[in-house]
Design a protein around this motif. Structure first.
Motif, short mmCIF file in Angstrom:
data_model
loop_
_atom_site.label_atom_id
_atom_site.label_comp_id
_atom_site.label_asym_id
_atom_site.label_seq_id
_atom_site.Cartn_x
_atom_site.Cartn_y
_atom_site.Cartn_z
N ASP A 31 34.52 46.49 44.08
CA ASP A 31 35.68 47.29 44.48
C ASP A 31 36.76 47.23 43.41
N ASN A 32 36.95 46.07 42.81
CA ASN A 32 37.94 45.93 41.75
C ASN A 32 37.49 46.67 40.50
N LYS A 36 38.73 52.90 43.77
CA LYS A 36 39.75 53.90 43.47
C LYS A 36 41.03 53.20 43.02
N ASP A 37 41.62 53.71 41.96
CA ASP A 37 42.86 53.16 41.44
C ASP A 37 44.03 53.57 42.31
#
Length: 64
Positions: A31-32, A36-37
């Protein structure tokens, strides 16, 4: 040939056990890495707002 099948099967089983055991840290890492940013605020709009607020005339006091 049977030895090769057993070796491949054992690699699949061991890797699935390791992935299942470490699934929470792996999901956090994925996820990191690929998630999504966060949306960053627009820096240009902040500069325009602060410039317009600085150049605006002070409010007049109608009570006096």
């Amino acid at each position: 040939m049977l030895n090769l099948v057993i070796a491949i099967l054992s690699l699949i089983i061991w890797s699935s056990v390791v992935i299942y055991y470490f699934r929470t840290p792996l999901m956090r890492w994925f996820d990191n890495r690929f998630g999504k940013d966060p949306v960053l605020p627009d820096l240009d709009s902040e500069e325009e707002q602060s410039a317009s607020a600085a150049s605006a005339p002070p409010p007049t006091d109608k009570a006096s």
